[in-house]
Design a protein around this motif. Structure first.
Motif, short mmCIF file in Angstrom:
data_model
loop_
_atom_site.label_atom_id
_atom_site.label_comp_id
_atom_site.label_asym_id
_atom_site.label_seq_id
_atom_site.Cartn_x
_atom_site.Cartn_y
_atom_site.Cartn_z
N TYR A 186 7.33 21.93 -16.18
CA TYR A 186 8.24 23.06 -16.43
C TYR A 186 8.41 23.96 -15.21
O TYR A 186 8.80 25.11 -15.34
N THR A 187 8.12 23.43 -14.03
CA THR A 187 8.20 24.30 -12.85
C THR A 187 9.59 24.28 -12.21
O THR A 187 9.94 25.19 -11.48
N GLN A 188 10.37 23.24 -12.46
CA GLN A 188 11.69 23.14 -11.83
C GLN A 188 12.80 23.43 -12.84
O GLN A 188 12.78 22.87 -13.94
N PRO A 189 13.76 24.28 -12.47
CA PRO A 189 14.87 24.54 -13.41
C PRO A 189 15.80 23.34 -13.48
O PRO A 189 16.05 22.69 -12.47
N GLU A 190 16.29 23.03 -14.68
CA GLU A 190 17.24 21.94 -14.81
C GLU A 190 18.64 22.39 -14.43
O GLU A 190 18.90 23.60 -14.41
N GLU A 191 19.54 21.46 -14.20
CA GLU A 191 20.94 21.77 -13.95
C GLU A 191 21.50 22.55 -15.14
O GLU A 191 21.13 22.27 -16.29
N GLU A 192 22.40 23.49 -14.88
CA GLU A 192 22.89 24.37 -15.94
C GLU A 192 23.54 23.59 -17.10
O GLU A 192 23.51 24.03 -18.24
N PHE A 193 24.11 22.42 -16.78
CA PHE A 193 24.74 21.61 -17.82
C PHE A 193 23.77 21.30 -18.95
O PHE A 193 24.14 21.29 -20.13
N TYR A 194 22.50 21.07 -18.59
CA TYR A 194 21.51 20.67 -19.59
C TYR A 194 21.03 21.84 -20.46
O TYR A 194 20.33 21.63 -21.45
N VAL A 195 21.38 23.05 -20.08
CA VAL A 195 21.14 24.19 -20.96
C VAL A 195 22.43 24.44 -21.75
O VAL A 195 22.40 24.62 -22.97
N TRP A 196 23.52 24.40 -21.02
CA TRP A 196 24.84 24.69 -21.61
C TRP A 196 25.15 23.79 -22.82
O TRP A 196 25.75 24.24 -23.80
N PRO B 75 28.51 13.74 -12.72
CA PRO B 75 27.46 14.07 -13.70
C PRO B 75 26.07 13.93 -13.06
O PRO B 75 25.83 13.02 -12.28
N PHE B 76 25.19 14.88 -13.40
CA PHE B 76 23.83 14.86 -12.84
C PHE B 76 22.88 14.20 -13.86
O PHE B 76 22.97 14.44 -15.05
N PHE B 77 21.99 13.36 -13.33
CA PHE B 77 20.98 12.73 -14.21
C PHE B 77 19.60 12.96 -13.64
O PHE B 77 19.42 12.88 -12.43
N PHE B 78 18.65 13.22 -14.50
CA PHE B 78 17.27 13.37 -14.05
C PHE B 78 16.78 12.04 -13.48
O PHE B 78 17.23 10.98 -13.91
N SER B 79 15.83 12.14 -12.55
CA SER B 79 15.41 10.94 -11.83
C SER B 79 14.74 9.89 -12.72
O SER B 79 14.82 8.72 -12.45
N LYS B 80 14.06 10.29 -13.76
CA LYS B 80 13.31 9.31 -14.55
C LYS B 80 13.65 9.41 -16.03
O LYS B 80 12.77 9.42 -16.89
N ILE B 81 14.93 9.44 -16.31
CA ILE B 81 15.34 9.46 -17.72
C ILE B 81 16.21 8.21 -17.94
O ILE B 81 17.06 7.88 -17.10
N THR B 82 15.98 7.50 -19.02
CA THR B 82 16.75 6.28 -19.25
C THR B 82 18.11 6.64 -19.85
O THR B 82 18.30 7.76 -20.35
N GLY B 83 19.01 5.67 -19.82
CA GLY B 83 20.32 5.88 -20.41
C GLY B 83 20.21 6.27 -21.88
O GLY B 83 20.88 7.19 -22.34
#
Lengths: 303, 226
Positions: A186-196, B75-83
Motif C-alpha cells: 500500500y505504499t504506491q498510489p495507483e493510477e487515478e483511473f483505478y479509483v475513479w 490504458p494503464f495496467f499493473f505490472s503483475k495483474i492478469t487479464g
C-alpha cells in the motif's frame, strides 16, 4: 554520478513535500533515533522490526521496471555494484543503530539481507504467472504477493527456524515481517483511473479497501499465527494482542496511502506511523486523522 | 442523454475548452475529431468528472461517472495483474457479478497472462472488454482502434453499432476517419477548445475531403519527393 543524481532527486522530493532537505535529514535522523531507542527499550524483538522495515524499503527499490532500467543503462558489473551500494546506503542508518545497541544477530541478518536482495532481483522471472489466492479481490494483494513472493517465503522460513531453535521472538518477528511486507503493498498510489472506476462513496471505498487488506493479510498470516499458538499456547494472549496491533497498523497504512492520494505517502504520515511504533495507542489519534484526509483527497474521484 | 452547458476548462492561463454547449442523445454514436491538443481528452475527462470545470454537465442517469465506461488512449495496467484479474477488478468496482469471463472473452485474449505483457492492441481489447462487462450506459472511447488488428477493428465497430442498438450513448475519438464513418451518427469538429461544426452522416464525405484539404494541402509537394 548515479548516486549524485539520486541525491539531487531525493532533495528535490523533500522540497516538493515542503521541507528544506537538511531539515528533512535531521528530522528523519531524530525520528529514527527516538523510535529505535524507545522500541529497543520496550521490545526484545524490536531490532527485527527494523530489519523488516528495511526489507520493505527494499521491495520498492527492487521494483522490476527500475531494475530493467538500471540493467539497460549500466554494464552487469556496474549494475551489481550499484545495487549493492544502494542497499548498503539504505541499510547504513539501521546498521549504526545495531552496532550502538550491540544487536549483533540483527546486524548479521541485515548484512545478509542487503547482499541477498541486491542479487535476488537479477534472477526473478516476471513473465510467468504466479497463482495467488486473491484473484477475486485484485489488485493490491495479487500484485504485491507476486512482487514480494520471495520475502513472504522468507517469513515462513523464519518461522520454521524460530520453532526449530525454540525462539518465540523470532516466530513473532516472522509474523511482523509478513505484515510489514503486506503494508508495503500500500505504499504506491495507483493510477487515478483505478479509483475513479468505483461507484462507491469515499467511506464505502475506504472501508472496502481496509476490509480487503485485513482479510487478505489474515489469510497470509493465519498459518504463521496458528503454528506459533500451537507451539506456545501459554503466550496466546500476547500473540493475540500483537496481531491486533499489527491489524491496527495495517488500517493506518491503508488510510495513510489515501490520505496522501494521488501523491505517495508523505513524510508527515510516515512520521506519524513511525512514532506510533513505540506507542501504538497514538494510532487511535492518527487513524481518524488519516481517514478525514483520505475522504477529502478522494472526493474529486468518487461521488 | 448527456447535456453539456457552457463548459469551460483552463489550466492556469491556458484555456483548453471554451463555452462548450452540446447534447449527446441516447442510441447515438458521436465522433469527436480535432488535431492533437484540440482539447478532446480534456473534454472526456471533464465528462468523466476527472477534472474540475466551469459550467454544467448533466445526464439522465446520475452520477454520470458511475454509468460511464471510459477507455483511455493508453490504458494503464499493473505490472503483475492478469487479464482475468483486471476484468474482475473492473466488475468489482461497479459491484457487477460476473464469473464467466472466458465465455465473454470474444477477443480470445490470454486472460491467465499478466496484462502488462500484452501487446498494445491486446491491452486495448482487454480494456474495452472490461468496460463492456461493467454494463455501462455511456461510453467514451478515446482512440479505440489504435494498435488493434484489422479483425478486432471490425469486431469493435460491430460492438459500437450494437451499443447504439441497445440505446447507449457512445462518444468516440479517432484519428482514423474511416472508423468514424462506419460507426458515427454525427461528427463534431473540435478546434482550439471550441466545437466548430457538427456534421451529419450524409455529409461525412465532405468533412473528410475538407479535413484532407486542411491537413495535407500542398505539404506533400513541399517534400519534393522524386
Amino acid at each position: 554520478m548515479y548516486f549524485q543524481l539520486q541525491f539531487k532527486l531525493l532533495n528535490r522530493r523533500f522540497k516538493e513535500l515542503g521541507f528544506e532537505p537538511w531539515f528533512a535529514y535531521v528530522l528523519i535522523l531524530l525520528t529514527l533515533m527516538t523510535v529505535v531507542h524507545q522500541s529497543f527499550e520496550r521490545y526484545s524483538f524490536a531490532p527485527y522490526v527494523f530489519v523488516a522495515l528495511y526489507m520493505l524499503l527494499q521491495v520498492n527499490l527492487g521494483n522490476q521496471k527500475r531494475i530493467d532500467f538500471l540493467k539497460t543503462v549500466f554494464t552487469s558489473r556496474k549494475f551489481r555494484r550499484i545495487r549493492l551500494l544502494e542497499n548498503a546506503l539504505m541499510a547504513l542508518p539501521f546498521m549504526i543503530e545495531f552496532i550502538v545497541y550491540q544487536k549483533w544477530i540483527a546486524l548479521a541478518s541485515l548484512g545478509l539481507t542487503t547482499i541477498l536482495l541486491a542479487l535476488i532481483n537479477v534472477k526473478i522471472s516476471h513473465q510467468k504467472t504466479l497463482p495467488t489466492p486473491f484473484s477475486k479481490r485484485p489488485f493490491e494483494f495479487s500484485v504485491g504477493f507476486r512482487s514480494a513472493f520471495l520475502l513472504l517465503i522468507a517469513c515462513y522460513i523464519l518461522m520454521g527456524i524460530g520453532l526449530y531453535v525454540d525462539n518465540f521472538n523470532l516466530g513473532m518477528f516472522s509474523i511482523l515481517a509478513l505484515f510489514v511486507v503486506c503494508m508495503g503493498f500500500y505504499t504506491q498510489p495507483e493510477e487515478e483511473f483505478y479509483v475513479w472506476i468505483h461507484h462507491h462513496s469515499t467511506s464505502t471505498f475506504l472501508f472496502s479497501k481496509v476490509k480487503t487488506a485485513l482479510m487478505n493479510a489474515s489469510l497470509l498470516s493465519a498459518p504463521l499465527v496458528l503454528i506459533l499458538l500451537g507451539f506456545y499456547p501459554m503466550n496466546g494472549g500476547y500473540i493475540a494482542l500483537f496481531v491486533l496491533i499489527t491489524f491496527v497498523f495495517m488500517i493506518a497504512v491503508v488510510l495513510a496511502k489515501y490520505a496522501a492520494y494521488p501523491n505517495e505517502i508523505q513524510l508527515i504520515q510516515v512520521f506519524f506511523l513511525g512514532i506510533s511504533i513505540p506507542a501504538p495507542f497514538l494510532l487511535l489519534l492518527f487513524i481518524p486523522l488519516f481517514y478525514n484526509q483520505a475522504t477529502n483527497r478522494l472526493k474529486s474521484y468518487l461521488k | 442523454m448527456i447535456e453539456i452547458h457552457q463548459l469551460n476548462k483552463s489550466y492556469g492561463t491556458n484555456e483548453v475548452l471554451k463555452a462548450i454547449t452540446l447534447r449527446f442523445e441516447e442510441g447515438k454514436v458521436y465522433g469527436i475529431v480535432g488535431e492533437n491538443g484540440a482539447g478532446k481528452t480534456t473534454l472526456f475527462r471533464c465528462i468523466a468528472e476527472m477534472e474540475a470545470y466551469k459550467g454544467t454537465i448533466t445526464a439522465s442517469k446520475t452520477p454520470l461517472k458511475d454509468y460511464l465506461g471510459l477507455l483511455l488512449t493508453e490504458p494503464f495496467f499493473f505490472s503483475k495483474i492478469t487479464g482475468r484479474e483486471y476484468l474482475q477488478l473492473l466488475c468489482n468496482a461497479r459491484s457487477v457479478e460476473e464469473t464467466n469471463f472466458d465465455e465473454r472473452n470474444i477477443f480470445d485474449l490470454p486472460l491467465g497472462q499478466y496484462a502488462s505483457t500484452y501487446s498494445t492492441g491486446m491491452k486495448k481489447k482487454l480494456a474495452i472488454l472490461g468496460l463492456l462487462l461493467q454494463g455501462n450506459t455511456y461510453f467514451i472511447f478515446d482512440e479505440p482502434f489504435n494498435g488493434v488488428d484489422i479483425q478486432s477493428n471490425m469486431i469493435i465497430t460491430e460492438i459500437i453499432l450494437k451499443l447504439k442498438a441497445l440505446n447507449k450513448t457512445v462518444l468516440i475519438s479517432s484519428h482514423i476517419f474511416s472508423t468514424l464513418k462506419d460507426t458515427c451518427d454525427e461528427i463534431h469538429l473540435l478546434k482550439n477548445g471550441q466545437f466548430e461544426e457538427a456534421v451529419q452522416k450524409e455529409q461525412f464525405h465532405e468533412l473528410e475531403a475538407a479535413m484532407k484539404d486542411v491537413s495535407i494541402g500542398n505539404k506533400i509537394d513541399q517534400l519534393g519527393l522524386k
